[in-house]
Write an enzyme that holds these catalytic residues in place. Structure first.
Site, PDB file in Angstrom:
ATOM      1  N   HIS A 185      -3.454   6.633   2.083  1.00  0.00           N
ATOM      2  CA  HIS A 185      -3.921   5.333   1.616  1.00  0.00           C
ATOM      3  C   HIS A 185      -5.321   5.068   2.132  1.00  0.00           C
ATOM      4  O   HIS A 185      -5.613   5.264   3.318  1.00  0.00           O
ATOM      5  CB  HIS A 185      -2.959   4.242   2.078  1.00  0.00           C
ATOM      6  CG  HIS A 185      -3.482   2.865   1.898  1.00  0.00           C
ATOM      7  ND1 HIS A 185      -3.966   2.406   0.699  1.00  0.00           N
ATOM      8  CD2 HIS A 185      -3.610   1.830   2.777  1.00  0.00           C
ATOM      9  CE1 HIS A 185      -4.369   1.146   0.831  1.00  0.00           C
ATOM     10  NE2 HIS A 185      -4.167   0.786   2.084  1.00  0.00           N
TER      11      HIS A 185
ATOM     12  N   CYS B  80       0.811  -1.224   0.000  1.00  0.00           N
ATOM     13  CA  CYS B  80       0.000   0.000   0.000  1.00  0.00           C
ATOM     14  C   CYS B  80       0.844   1.273   0.000  1.00  0.00           C
ATOM     15  O   CYS B  80       0.302   2.363  -0.199  1.00  0.00           O
ATOM     16  CB  CYS B  80      -0.947  -0.011   1.191  1.00  0.00           C
ATOM     17  SG  CYS B  80      -1.982  -1.498   1.265  1.00  0.00           S
TER      18      CYS B  80
ATOM     19  N   ASN C  87     -10.232  -0.933  -0.300  1.00  0.00           N
ATOM     20  CA  ASN C  87      -8.778  -0.812  -0.232  1.00  0.00           C
ATOM     21  C   ASN C  87      -8.194  -1.353  -1.537  1.00  0.00           C
ATOM     22  O   ASN C  87      -8.251  -2.553  -1.799  1.00  0.00           O
ATOM     23  CB  ASN C  87      -8.275  -1.614   0.972  1.00  0.00           C
ATOM     24  CG  ASN C  87      -6.763  -1.540   1.141  1.00  0.00           C
ATOM     25  OD1 ASN C  87      -6.028  -1.208   0.221  1.00  0.00           O
ATOM     26  ND2 ASN C  87      -6.303  -1.884   2.339  1.00  0.00           N
TER      27      ASN C  87
END
Length: 323
Positions: free
Chosen positions: A248, A112, A278
């Site tokens: 993120h 990420c 996500n």
């Protein structure tokens, strides 16, 4: 030596939308359970497109929006943990899709944090004075790594891609950065990695992405918040001069707690995890591109934004950029 700037942005997501209610038909969960804990309401899922297909769409958009030719691109970096293959790289496949015959290409794997790490790397290439234009793309097809019977992970992730065109300029746009990793805590998240040999005794049946959600949450609030606060302090850029923070997009509760931890108004933290889930390395560039589309961010050099990625590795990194 020169400077680099983000001159164009783009994003792309598969057309199939999977809502929380859809997930409730295949696992023991519901919309209230998911949205109250994560802020996620839906995600995009690829049925037939590979990671390079998503990234290729972004790359072509960057060319179309900027009006430059593919042969002007000096490099392409694709941040991903879900490459089409180990070899050729996803970036090589993107190069072929758009005909960027003069570009050198490679993938970067930092989960990420991947887009932030890749953007930092690209800025150094441009600043060297040897290269003029490059693409940095974050792209993932995480749905292919999930156990769709496991609500601890399957409800969290989605597929998508986003990216930027980065170009040489005469003025400084990249103002400060902090890049970090702690491999000793890498076991907090794991996934489908590497090739397995029939001659090895290290064969594994573990084919799915796994994550210690609570430990990752705690790491983010404790370590990442501290790192961001330290970067802002060291940069001598006052909090009041940060227009937006694009972090993120893992969990809305993380943004809530981080805003309090580093004492920055929550409204400065942009968010879109509710629509995408996500998307790992793709989350920040998708958010950036959407924010430009909505007129929130202008791409005229008048705003200062902080980009921060964090996740598996463990990795975390932040950039403060004029955009």
């Amino acid at each position: 030596m020169g400077f680099a700037k983000i001159s164009q942005v783009a994003h792309y997501a598969p057309s199939q939308v999977i809502t929380n209610d859809d997930l409730s038909t295949i696992m023991d969960t519901n919309d209230e359970w998911i949205s109250s804990r994560t802020g996620i309401k839906q995600r995009r899922i690829s049925q037939s497109e590979m990671t390079s297909d998503l990234a290729g769409q972004v790359a072509q958009q960057l060319l179309d929006k900027s009006g430059i030719g593919a042969d002007e691109i000096d490099f392409i970096i694709v941040a991903t943990i879900t490459p089409d293959s180990m070899m050729p790289s996803t970036a090589a496949r993107v190069q072929a899709k758009i005909g960027a015959k003069n570009a050198f290409v490679f993938d970067l794997s930092a989960a990420c944090s991947g887009f932030v790490f890749a953007l930092s790397t690209a800025e150094k290439f441009i600043a060297s004075g040897q290269y003029r234009k490059g693409m940095v793309i974050g792209a993932e097809t995480l749905s292919k790594t999930l156990d769709w019977s496991d609500r601890r992970t399957a409800v969290l992730f989605g597929d998508g891609a986003g990216g930027v065109l980065i170009e040489a300029t005469s003025e400084q746009h990249f103002l400060a950065e902090s890049m970090n990793a702690d491999g000793s805590r890498g076991g907090l998240s794991s996934g489908v990695v590497g090739l397995q040999s029939p001659f090895s005794d290290q064969m594994s049946d573990d084919k799915f992405l796994k994550m210690d959600g609570r430990a990752i949450f705690d790491f983010t609030i404790r370590d990442v918040s501290k790192s961001i606060a330290q970067l802002i302090e060291d940069s001598k850029i006052g909090v009041e001069h940060l227009d937006y923070l694009l972090l993120h997009q893992a969990n809305s509760r993380i943004l809530d707690k981080m805003a309090k931890k580093i004492d920055i108004p929550r409204e400065k933290f942009l968010a879109n995890m509710m629509a995408y889930g996500n998307t790992s390395a793709a989350s920040i560039p998708i958010l950036l591109s959407e924010s430009v589309d909505k007129g929130i961010i202008h791409l005229d050099g008048s705003q200062t934004v902080l980009l921060a990625g964090f996740g598996g590795g463990l990795t975390w990194g932040s950039l403060i950029v004029k955009i």
